[in-house]
Design an enzyme around this catalytic site. Structure first.
Site, PDB file in Angstrom:
ATOM      1  N   GLU A  81       0.824  -1.209   0.000  1.00 23.88           N
ATOM      2  CA  GLU A  81       0.000   0.000   0.000  1.00 23.88           C
ATOM      3  C   GLU A  81       0.857   1.258   0.000  1.00 23.88           C
ATOM      4  O   GLU A  81       1.747   1.418   0.812  1.00 23.88           O
ATOM      5  CB  GLU A  81      -0.948  -0.004   1.214  1.00 23.88           C
ATOM      6  CG  GLU A  81      -1.917  -1.177   1.224  1.00 23.88           C
ATOM      7  CD  GLU A  81      -2.903  -1.172   0.045  1.00 23.88           C
ATOM      8  OE1 GLU A  81      -2.993  -0.148  -0.666  1.00 23.88           O
ATOM      9  OE2 GLU A  81      -3.578  -2.204  -0.152  1.00 23.88           O
ATOM     10  N   CYS A 144      -8.430  -1.272   7.939  1.00 18.73           N
ATOM     11  CA  CYS A 144      -7.016  -1.349   7.539  1.00 18.73           C
ATOM     12  C   CYS A 144      -6.471   0.026   7.201  1.00 18.73           C
ATOM     13  O   CYS A 144      -5.412   0.430   7.693  1.00 18.73           O
ATOM     14  CB  CYS A 144      -6.847  -2.290   6.344  1.00 18.73           C
ATOM     15  SG  CYS A 144      -7.056  -4.015   6.814  1.00 18.73           S
TER      16      CYS A 144
HETATM   17  N1  PCA Z   1      -8.907  -6.414   6.423  1.00 13.05           N
HETATM   18  C1  PCA Z   1      -9.848  -5.322   6.568  1.00 13.05           C
HETATM   19  C2  PCA Z   1      -9.891  -5.020   8.037  1.00 13.05           C
HETATM   20  C3  PCA Z   1      -9.204  -6.143   8.713  1.00 13.05           C
HETATM   21  C4  PCA Z   1      -8.566  -6.914   7.640  1.00 13.05           C
HETATM   22  O1  PCA Z   1      -7.823  -7.879   7.797  1.00 13.05           O
HETATM   23  C5  PCA Z   1      -9.490  -4.124   5.705  1.00 13.05           C
HETATM   24  O2  PCA Z   1      -8.867  -4.307   4.645  1.00 13.05           O
HETATM   25  O3  PCA Z   1      -9.848  -2.994   6.046  1.00 13.05           O
END
Ligand code: PCA
Length: 205
Positions: A81, A144
């Site tokens: 990211e 996240c």
């Molecule tokens: N994925 C979610 C929240 C927790 C996770 O493992 C996300 O991408 O926001």
């Protein structure tokens, strides 16, 4: 040097979350895979609780590098990211039933923060190892992204620190051992401060 790697508990009715399995396995094999101490922390999938728990771990362990992991269900590979954005916009409730829509992560904070992990150096190494991987320019607007933004807002920009977020796919898409190798590559480059190669990783849309 010390590294904190976080993963999440299951959410949205799932029984497991590969982000936690990967974080835990990397911590078990930290010395071997990255040459330093790796501490794993398991975060709740709640807007109210996730960052405070990561914050507490950071205060306790005083890391040099923090890599937060989460599951991107349906993703075709590992997603490095690039940017966190200052918005919560939840399509589904979090594990506490909270569902914020169009509210900031941090009132008055900037629109976004860049990851300070060496994304392109990591991309090159992970790709060369044959694990599907891409740079992503949105971590979504759920828990996240929330943790990623809070991590950069409160901690990640301090001197000598490297921080960011990696989304992992389901373990049926990329097995946990390959996820561990991919995240270990990110951590190693962050510890070394590898300069970024010029390597295209963007998308047209
Ligand atoms: N994925 C979610 C929240 C927790 C996770 O493992 C996300 O991408 O926001």
């Amino acid at each position: 040097m010390t590294v904190v790697v976080s993963g999440f508990e299951p959410f949205d009715g799932a029984l497991a979350n590969p982000s936690w399995e990967t974080a835990a396995r990397l911590a078990e094999r930290g010395e071997e895979l990255v040459g330093d101490r790796v501490v794993a922390v398991r975060l709740p999938v709640t807007f109210a609780g996730a960052w405070p728990m990561l914050d507490a771990a950071i205060r306790e362990h005083e890391p040099d590098v923090v890599v937060a992991l989460g599951l991107a269900g349906g993703a075709p590979g590992v997603r490095l990211e690039r940017v966190a954005v200052n918005v919560r916009d939840a399509r589904i409730p979090d594990n506490a039933g909270d569902r914020p829509v169009d509210v900031p992560v941090a009132e008055g904070g900037p629109v976004g923060y860049w990851s300070t992990l060496p994304l392109k150096a990591s991309l090159a190494e992970i790709r060369a190892a044959g694990v599907p991987v891409a740079v992503s320019s949105t971590a979504g607007t759920y828990v996240c992204n929330d943790v990623f933004y809070a991590l950069m807002h409160h901690w990640g920009l301090g001197p000598g620190r490297r921080a960011g977020f990696v989304h992992v796919p389901g373990s049926d898409v990329v097995p946990i051992d390959d996820q561990v190798s991919a995240v270990a590559a990110v951590v190693r480059h962050a510890l070394l401060g590898t300069p970024e190669p010029v390597l295209a990783g963007g998308t047209e849309s």
